[in-house]
Design a protein around this motif. Structure first.
Motif, mmCIF file in Angstrom:
data_model
loop_
_atom_site.group_PDB
_atom_site.id
_atom_site.type_symbol
_atom_site.label_atom_id
_atom_site.label_comp_id
_atom_site.label_asym_id
_atom_site.label_seq_id
_atom_site.Cartn_x
_atom_site.Cartn_y
_atom_site.Cartn_z
ATOM 1 N N ALA A 296 0.842 -1.200 0.000
ATOM 2 C CA ALA A 296 0.000 0.000 0.000
ATOM 3 C C ALA A 296 0.873 1.244 0.000
ATOM 4 N N GLY A 297 1.823 1.282 -0.920
ATOM 5 C CA GLY A 297 2.770 2.377 -0.896
ATOM 6 C C GLY A 297 2.591 3.431 -1.960
ATOM 7 N N GLY A 298 1.646 3.228 -2.906
ATOM 8 C CA GLY A 298 1.513 4.169 -4.014
ATOM 9 C C GLY A 298 0.743 5.433 -3.637
ATOM 10 N N ARG A 299 0.742 6.388 -4.559
ATOM 11 C CA ARG A 299 0.064 7.666 -4.315
ATOM 12 C C ARG A 299 -1.260 7.797 -5.068
ATOM 13 N N GLY A 300 -1.638 6.799 -5.827
ATOM 14 C CA GLY A 300 -2.939 6.832 -6.477
ATOM 15 C C GLY A 300 -3.095 7.896 -7.529
ATOM 16 N N GLU A 301 -2.010 8.196 -8.259
ATOM 17 C CA GLU A 301 -2.069 9.250 -9.262
ATOM 18 C C GLU A 301 -3.077 8.936 -10.358
ATOM 19 N N ARG A 302 -3.101 7.679 -10.833
ATOM 20 C CA ARG A 302 -3.985 7.332 -11.951
ATOM 21 C C ARG A 302 -5.449 7.376 -11.565
ATOM 22 N N ALA A 303 -5.745 7.209 -10.284
ATOM 23 C CA ALA A 303 -7.135 7.114 -9.849
ATOM 24 C C ALA A 303 -7.722 8.453 -9.405
ATOM 25 N N LYS A 304 -6.983 9.537 -9.565
ATOM 26 C CA LYS A 304 -7.541 10.837 -9.187
ATOM 27 C C LYS A 304 -8.765 11.124 -10.051
ATOM 28 N N PRO A 305 -9.816 11.734 -9.488
ATOM 29 C CA PRO A 305 -9.927 12.330 -8.155
ATOM 30 C C PRO A 305 -10.466 11.376 -7.083
ATOM 31 N N ILE A 306 -10.662 10.090 -7.400
ATOM 32 C CA ILE A 306 -11.177 9.167 -6.385
ATOM 33 C C ILE A 306 -10.245 9.122 -5.179
ATOM 34 N N THR A 307 -8.948 9.266 -5.408
ATOM 35 C CA THR A 307 -7.962 9.192 -4.332
ATOM 36 C C THR A 307 -7.635 10.564 -3.728
ATOM 37 N N LEU A 308 -8.466 11.566 -3.980
ATOM 38 C CA LEU A 308 -8.231 12.892 -3.417
ATOM 39 C C LEU A 308 -9.339 13.265 -2.434
ATOM 40 N N LYS A 309 -8.936 13.707 -1.254
ATOM 41 C CA LYS A 309 -9.902 14.308 -0.329
ATOM 42 C C LYS A 309 -10.025 15.797 -0.619
ATOM 43 N N SER A 310 -8.925 16.395 -1.027
ATOM 44 C CA SER A 310 -8.895 17.767 -1.496
ATOM 45 C C SER A 310 -7.804 17.819 -2.557
ATOM 46 N N SER A 311 -7.632 18.962 -3.179
ATOM 47 C CA SER A 311 -6.669 19.042 -4.285
ATOM 48 C C SER A 311 -5.248 18.722 -3.849
ATOM 49 N N GLY B 127 -19.516 9.610 -20.199
ATOM 50 C CA GLY B 127 -18.213 9.318 -20.790
ATOM 51 C C GLY B 127 -17.066 9.125 -19.827
ATOM 52 N N ARG B 128 -17.303 8.435 -18.705
ATOM 53 C CA ARG B 128 -16.266 8.191 -17.703
ATOM 54 C C ARG B 128 -15.794 9.488 -17.048
ATOM 55 N N SER B 129 -16.718 10.370 -16.798
ATOM 56 C CA SER B 129 -16.394 11.582 -16.042
ATOM 57 C C SER B 129 -16.206 11.231 -14.576
ATOM 58 N N ALA B 130 -15.489 12.082 -13.845
ATOM 59 C CA ALA B 130 -15.230 11.847 -12.425
ATOM 60 C C ALA B 130 -15.280 13.177 -11.678
ATOM 61 N N ILE B 131 -16.146 13.241 -10.686
ATOM 62 C CA ILE B 131 -16.344 14.461 -9.905
ATOM 63 C C ILE B 131 -15.833 14.214 -8.493
ATOM 64 N N GLY B 132 -14.877 15.021 -8.063
ATOM 65 C CA GLY B 132 -14.224 14.820 -6.780
ATOM 66 C C GLY B 132 -15.089 15.194 -5.592
ATOM 67 N N ASP B 133 -14.609 14.829 -4.400
ATOM 68 C CA ASP B 133 -15.329 15.066 -3.145
ATOM 69 C C ASP B 133 -15.733 16.531 -3.014
ATOM 70 N N GLY B 134 -17.002 16.763 -2.705
ATOM 71 C CA GLY B 134 -17.458 18.103 -2.370
ATOM 72 C C GLY B 134 -17.504 19.093 -3.516
ATOM 73 N N ALA B 135 -17.250 18.662 -4.738
ATOM 74 C CA ALA B 135 -17.338 19.576 -5.880
ATOM 75 C C ALA B 135 -18.801 19.894 -6.163
ATOM 76 N N VAL B 136 -19.045 21.054 -6.784
ATOM 77 C CA VAL B 136 -20.404 21.483 -7.113
ATOM 78 C C VAL B 136 -20.469 21.824 -8.589
ATOM 79 N N LEU B 137 -21.419 21.208 -9.298
ATOM 80 C CA LEU B 137 -21.650 21.500 -10.707
ATOM 81 C C LEU B 137 -22.979 22.238 -10.840
ATOM 82 N N TRP B 138 -23.013 23.282 -11.676
ATOM 83 C CA TRP B 138 -24.218 24.086 -11.829
ATOM 84 C C TRP B 138 -25.137 23.506 -12.901
ATOM 85 N N PRO B 139 -26.434 23.806 -12.823
ATOM 86 C CA PRO B 139 -27.380 23.311 -13.827
ATOM 87 C C PRO B 139 -26.997 23.736 -15.241
ATOM 88 N N GLY B 140 -27.343 22.890 -16.193
ATOM 89 C CA GLY B 140 -27.125 23.212 -17.597
ATOM 90 C C GLY B 140 -25.817 22.720 -18.173
#
Length: 446
Positions: free
Chosen positions: A13-28, A397-410
């Motif tokens: 369990a030594g990696g930094r999870g670069e490829r899996a961002k933003p799943i592996t990010l609590k904040s930026s 299309g395999r989009s990924a939205i990180g923790d606590g992000a907010v997307l606006w309507p439209g």
């Protein structure tokens, strides 16, 4: 110390999870350990421990690297008391030596004085395997290392997976790292004549003879390399094969790579569809409302604030359509007119009226707004996908939205990545594979 009668587990369990961002990010700027990636209601490392314990492994040794990996994993697992196992962690002062997956393994075999057999596995993958069968293969071949392999066709392999060349006894004779289609056809002529023909690829899990590896690690050349960088697939296994040491292969049922967003979503769908036999045994039986559904009773009782009816009522009357392969966690609020199919919805989430969730994962306490269309995407914990009937949001299309992000309507997004806690105004026409990491990135496309 392990005995020859038991197999212990070594979790890398030594990696930094670069490829899996933003799943592996609590904040930026704060990494979540790959071990803590959420997967159908639990953290990945919990499934790993349970899958191994289910097959007789009771002692685990976790090779961690860095503050986040060590502290986050230890806060979750402790020393294994809750899981009926014993967990030991690598010492932080040896982090500088834990460079490369094989180097970290060799150093810690010595540090922990491990003997007998050990199952070495990474923490960013889900394996469907039978340990007893792998142990038998290991004994029969007299192997120093037995490599778990997954059979794949040439079209699946080309440019993505490494291939092992084996002899008639199942011993590895060489390795080909991520060959292209042309190279594969030249090395394995049969693949051109028969597209269904499969070849063994390295799954990244190894059953090892601890005593023999510890002796080999004292070789001066290998010792030096292990203090620089020594990886399993690219370094140690070829070194063993080149010296005529027995490296065997054992085909396992399935490997799910959770190290990047597309593979994560594919693995979640396969788990919910029942493709992982071991996960089928570990997960609770489907709730019986329909095939392959898990809906927590608290969510069935939860009323939405539009109609005031429970989810159970809406399912019965048909105003909510729950297709195959759906898991809904605790206390989830589902509005009328919602459609879910191959979807994993975390605890406390809200899926508002008219929304659609297809082939997607939604984290704890996230909000999917009214009439949003979310397909083939990941929405992290506490994220808000705001949407309105007149201005629905589409996420595909395999989009990924990180923790606590907010997307606006439209907004209309296809294959984009949004880092945690960003507030993204209504946007369209952003090219696929775009990463919105900061406010400056958003201004560039707004």
């Amino acid at each position: 110390m392990s005995t020859d009668a038991e197999t212990v587990g070594i979790i890398l369990a030594g990696g930094r999870g670069e490829r899996a961002k933003p799943i592996t990010l609590k904040s930026s700027d704060y990494i979540r350990s790959k071990a803590l990636i959420p997967l159908v209601g639990r953290r990945l490392i919990e499934w790993v421990v349970d899958a191994c314990r289910d097959q007789g492994i009771r002692r685990f040794y976790v090779v961690t690297h860095g503050l986040e990996n060590r502290n986050q994993i230890k806060l979750l697992l402790g020393h294994g008391e809750r899981y009926g196992v014993d967990v030991t962690y690598s010492r932080s002062r040896f982090d500088r030596y834990n460079v490369g997956s094989a180097g970290a393994t060799l150093h810690n075999l010595e540090q922990w004085d491990l003997r007998g057999r050990a199952l070495v596995l990474p923490v960013d993958s889900l394996f469907d395997f039978e340990l007893k069968a792998m142990e038998e293969e290991h004994r029969r071949r007299g192997a120093v290392v037995t490599v778990a392999s997954v059979a794949r066709t040439a079209s699946e392999i080309a440019g993505k997976y490494g291939v092992m060349r084996t002899d008639g006894l199942g011993l590895v004779q060489g390795f080909v790292e991520k060959p292209g289609a042309g190279e594969l056809a030249g090395l394995f002529p049969g693949t051109g004549a028969d597209p269904a023909l499969t070849l063994p690829t390295n799954a990244g899990m190894y059953l090892v003879d601890c005593d023999r590896l510890r002796v080999l690690a004292r070789d001066p050349g290998l010792f030096r390399q292990s203090h620089q960088r020594l990886d399993w697939g690219g370094d140690l296994l070829p070194w063993l094969v080149d010296r005529g040491l027995p490296v065997a292969t054992h085909t396992i049922g399935r490997l799910g790579d959770l190290g990047n967003v597309p593979d994560y979503l594919d693995t979640v769908r396969l788990v919910l569809d029942g493709a992982y036999e071991q996960m089928n045994r570990l997960m609770d039986a489907p709730d019986g409302l329909r095939p392959r559904h898990w809906i927590h009773e608290t969510s069935l009782r939860t009323k939405d604030d539009v109609t005031g009816t429970t989810l159970a009522q809406k399912i019965e009357e048909g105003s909510v359509v729950v297709g195959p392969g759906v898991r809904i966690g605790r206390g989830v609020e589902i509005g009328p007119g919602v459609r879910l199919e191959h979807a994993d919805v975390g605890d406390g989430a809200e899926v508002r009226e008219g929304a659609t969730l297809l082939n997607s994962a939604v984290g704890d306490s996230a909000v999917i707004g009214p009439y949003a269309h979310v397909a083939d995407s990941y929405v992290g914990p506490m994220a808000e996908v705001r949407s309105e009937r007149e201005r629905p949001l589409r996420l595909e299309g395999r989009s990924a939205i990180g923790d606590g992000a907010v997307l606006w309507p439209g907004s209309q997004f296809f294959g984009i990545t949004v880092y945690p806690r960003l507030r993204v105004p209504a946007m369209a026409g952003v090219p696929a594979q775009t990463e919105l990491r900061s406010a400056e990135d958003i201004l560039r496309w707004a």
